[in-house]
Every structure is written in C-alpha cells, then in structure tokens.
Enzyme design. Structure first.
Site, PDB file in Angstrom:
ATOM      1  CG  ASP A  17      -1.963   0.779   1.161  1.00 11.22           C
ATOM      2  OD1 ASP A  17      -2.430   1.558   0.104  1.00 11.22           O
ATOM      3  OD2 ASP A  17      -2.536   1.255   2.050  1.00 11.22           O
ATOM      4  CG  ASN A  65      -8.010  -1.732  -5.198  1.00 10.08           C
ATOM      5  OD1 ASN A  65      -6.896  -2.745  -5.315  1.00 10.08           O
ATOM      6  ND2 ASN A  65      -8.119  -0.950  -4.434  1.00 10.08           N
TER       7      ASN A  65
HETATM    8  C1  IPE Z   1      -5.341  -2.625  -0.211  1.00 10.07           C
HETATM    9  O1  IPE Z   1      -4.901  -1.124  -0.519  1.00 10.07           O
HETATM   10  C2  IPE Z   1      -5.227  -3.239  -1.540  1.00 10.07           C
HETATM   11  C3  IPE Z   1      -3.952  -3.577  -2.135  1.00 10.07           C
HETATM   12  C4  IPE Z   1      -2.799  -3.252  -1.490  1.00 10.07           C
HETATM   13  C5  IPE Z   1      -3.927  -4.226  -3.425  1.00 10.07           C
HETATM   14  P1  IPE Z   1      -6.070  -0.421  -0.499  1.00 10.07           P
HETATM   15  O2  IPE Z   1      -5.646   1.057  -0.828  1.00 10.07           O
HETATM   16  O3  IPE Z   1      -7.177  -0.628  -1.576  1.00 10.07           O
HETATM   17  O4  IPE Z   1      -6.834  -0.380   1.010  1.00 10.07           O
HETATM   18  P2  IPE Z   1      -7.826   0.830   1.496  1.00 10.07           P
HETATM   19  O5  IPE Z   1      -8.651   1.361   0.523  1.00 10.07           O
HETATM   20  O6  IPE Z   1      -6.704   1.667   2.163  1.00 10.07           O
HETATM   21  O7  IPE Z   1      -8.362   0.116   2.683  1.00 10.07           O
HETATM   22  C1  IPE Z   2      -1.444   0.349  -3.487  1.00  7.29           C
HETATM   23  O1  IPE Z   2      -1.118   1.759  -3.502  1.00  7.29           O
HETATM   24  C2  IPE Z   2      -1.844  -0.120  -4.803  1.00  7.29           C
HETATM   25  C3  IPE Z   2      -3.022  -0.818  -5.043  1.00  7.29           C
HETATM   26  C4  IPE Z   2      -4.137  -0.815  -4.097  1.00  7.29           C
HETATM   27  C5  IPE Z   2      -3.414  -1.072  -6.392  1.00  7.29           C
HETATM   28  P1  IPE Z   2      -2.522   2.671  -3.579  1.00  7.29           P
HETATM   29  O2  IPE Z   2      -2.585   2.906  -4.865  1.00  7.29           O
HETATM   30  O3  IPE Z   2      -3.901   2.192  -2.489  1.00  7.29           O
HETATM   31  O4  IPE Z   2      -1.882   4.072  -2.911  1.00  7.29           O
HETATM   32  P2  IPE Z   2      -2.457   4.881  -1.674  1.00  7.29           P
HETATM   33  O5  IPE Z   2      -2.922   4.034  -0.514  1.00  7.29           O
HETATM   34  O6  IPE Z   2      -3.446   5.801  -2.321  1.00  7.29           O
HETATM   35  O7  IPE Z   2      -1.301   6.062  -1.349  1.00  7.29           O
HETATM   36 MG    MG Z   3      -4.076   2.296  -0.568  1.00  9.62          MG
END
Ligand code: IPE
Ligand code: IPE
Ligand code: MG
Length: 245
Positions: A17, A65
């Site tokens: 993340d 996502n």
């Molecule tokens: C969790 O991250 C999913 C992945 C790392 C693929 P998200 O960014 O989607 O989770 P939330 O929204 O912060 O809970």
């Molecule tokens: C994790 O990084 C990757 C995916 C969930 C695909 P994020 O895209 O959630 O990055 P933040 O949490 O918005 O910084």
């Molecule tokens: Mg995230």
C-alpha cells in the site's frame, strides 16, 4: 542485520500500500507510484529466497479496487500485462513459482491467458512461491467456499456434521498452503482491507510507515527481524515450540 535462521517465517503476506501517496509527495501522478512499486517485487522475492521464506503472497489488486477511476484501473491492468510479458523470464531465472489467488476470471481475457501461461512456465520451479492476489476479496473467497461446500452437501458428497475447519480451508484459494506467519502492511494503515481474513487468524502483524515504492530488501528484513522478536502463543500461556519445517 542478523537473523535467526531457525526462526524464518515460512509464509509472508504483504499488503503493498501507499503507491499513490508516494507519488503525490513527489508531485508525480499516482500511476508513477504503481510503476515504481512493481520494481520492488524482485528485491523482495530475492530477499525471501536468500533467507529461506518459502511463500510470499502479494496483495496486488482488490475486488474493491475496480471502483477506482477508470484511467487508474486501465493503467494497472496494462502494468500487469506488461509485467507478465517482461518478467516471467526473470521469475524463471530466479526459480520462482508464479501463482495467483482471487477472481482471475474478472480480469481482461488477454491477461487471463498470460497468467495461465506464466503459471505453466514456472510450475516446475522449486524456489519461492509468489502468490499474487488479483481481484481479491477475502469475504468473497469465504462465500464461494461456502457455496461450493453447500453444493457438495446437496449432492450428498459431504454431510453437514462432517464439515470442519479443514473443509473450509480446503475450499479457499489458498488450499494446500500454510497460513501466513507474518502479514506486512506498508504505508502505516492499521487495517486489513479484506485480505486473507480466515488465513491470518494467528499471523503476526507488522505495519511500516514506508510506502510500498520505498519498501526495499532492507525494510523487508526489518520486518522479519521484528517477527523474530514476537512470542507466538496460539492461545496458550507460553510460546509453543517452533514447528520445524
Ligand atoms: C489494499 O489497499 C489493496 C491492495 C494493496 C491491493 P487499498 O489502498 O485498496 O486499501 P484501503 O482502501 O486503504 O483500505
Ligand atoms: C496500493 O497503493 C496499490 C493498489 C491498491 C493497487 P495505493 O494505490 O492504494 O496507494 P495509496 O494508498 O492511495 O497511497
Ligand atoms: Mg491504498
């Protein structure tokens, strides 16, 4: 960094993340964070192989996502497609087995084919098993396991009273795999975000403030070091003797 070679987690799960925030802090578009994030995977697989971690499960894309802006979803799918085109040779070179969990059938057909090919081409490898969660939702995984077990019960293949925890476990996408010993989440968020809810019942949790694109080999090893300080009790009053793998 010194690690105890007799206490290496067998299975490490990672919630990757913070790609978006990493990019934002640098005045870059979110997608640049995803691009740099992909580059971290190889270091982590190497590090795992070097210290004796057998299984890595990467949360790459959740079912939730899909609800992100279309341009970001499209970019992520293209990134996955390019990864499968370019990196399978490296996985083979590093003796890594490519595996997936999640609803692969939700992905574009062209990517499904590339995933099947990558699985086939790496199936004979004997090193680290890299499990990628795509279109993954733990609640849905458990729900689908229930559906499948109910189907078998209706057909008379299993009696309700014979359904055990093991039965459920064997119907999850992770069937046959040991539960994660350690769950790592980057970017400081203190939540699970629908990842491996069943499987992490007794996993040790490690959350680092580092964003995923900054999660280097060094940071991974810090997580392992922290794991080695934990006393795993599994509900007992003192640490159980470590199961020898
Ligand atoms: C969790 O991250 C999913 C992945 C790392 C693929 P998200 O960014 O989607 O989770 P939330 O929204 O912060 O809970
Ligand atoms: C994790 O990084 C990757 C995916 C969930 C695909 P994020 O895209 O959630 O990055 P933040 O949490 O918005 O910084
Ligand atoms: Mg995230």
């Amino acid at each position: 960094m010194t690690l105890d070679p007799t206490n290496i987690p067998k299975h490490v799960a990672l919630i990757m993340d913070g790609n978006g925030r990493w990019a934002k802090e640098r005045g870059l578009p979110r997608i640049r964070g995803h691009e740099v994030g992909v580059e971290r995977l190889e270091d982590i697989m190497h590090a795992a192989g070097d210290i004796g971690v057998k299984i890595l499960t990467f949360y790459a894309f959740s079912k939730e996502n899909w609800k992100r802006p279309e341009a970001e979803v499209t970019f992520l799918m293209n990134l996955l497609s390019a990864y499968l085109d370019k990196k399978v040779a490296d996985l083979n070179k590093n003796n890594v087995v490519f595996n997936t969990i999640g609803r692969i059938e939700d992905l574009p057909e062209m990517i499904q084919k590339k995933i099947a090919k990558a699985k086939k081409e790496t199936a004979q490898n004997t090193g680290v098993i890299a499990n990628y969660a795509f279109s993954y939702s733990s609640r849905l995984e458990i729900t689908r396991a229930c559906q499948e077990i109910a189907r078998k019960a209706l057909k008379g293949e299993i009696k309700p009273e014979d359904i055990t925890e093991e039965t459920v476990q064997n119907h999850l996408d992770t069937a046959g795999m040991p539960d994660p010993d350690l769950l790592i989440r980057t970017s400081g968020e203190l939540r699970i975000s629908n990842f491996l809810l069943w499987q992490i019942s007794y996993s040790e949790l490690y959350v680092t403030e580092k964003y995923w694109p900054d999660f280097t080999r060094e940071e991974f090893l810090k997580g392992i070091q922290e794991y080695q300080k934990r006393e795993r009790r599994f509900g007992l009053t003192e640490a159980v003797e470590r199961r020898k793998s």
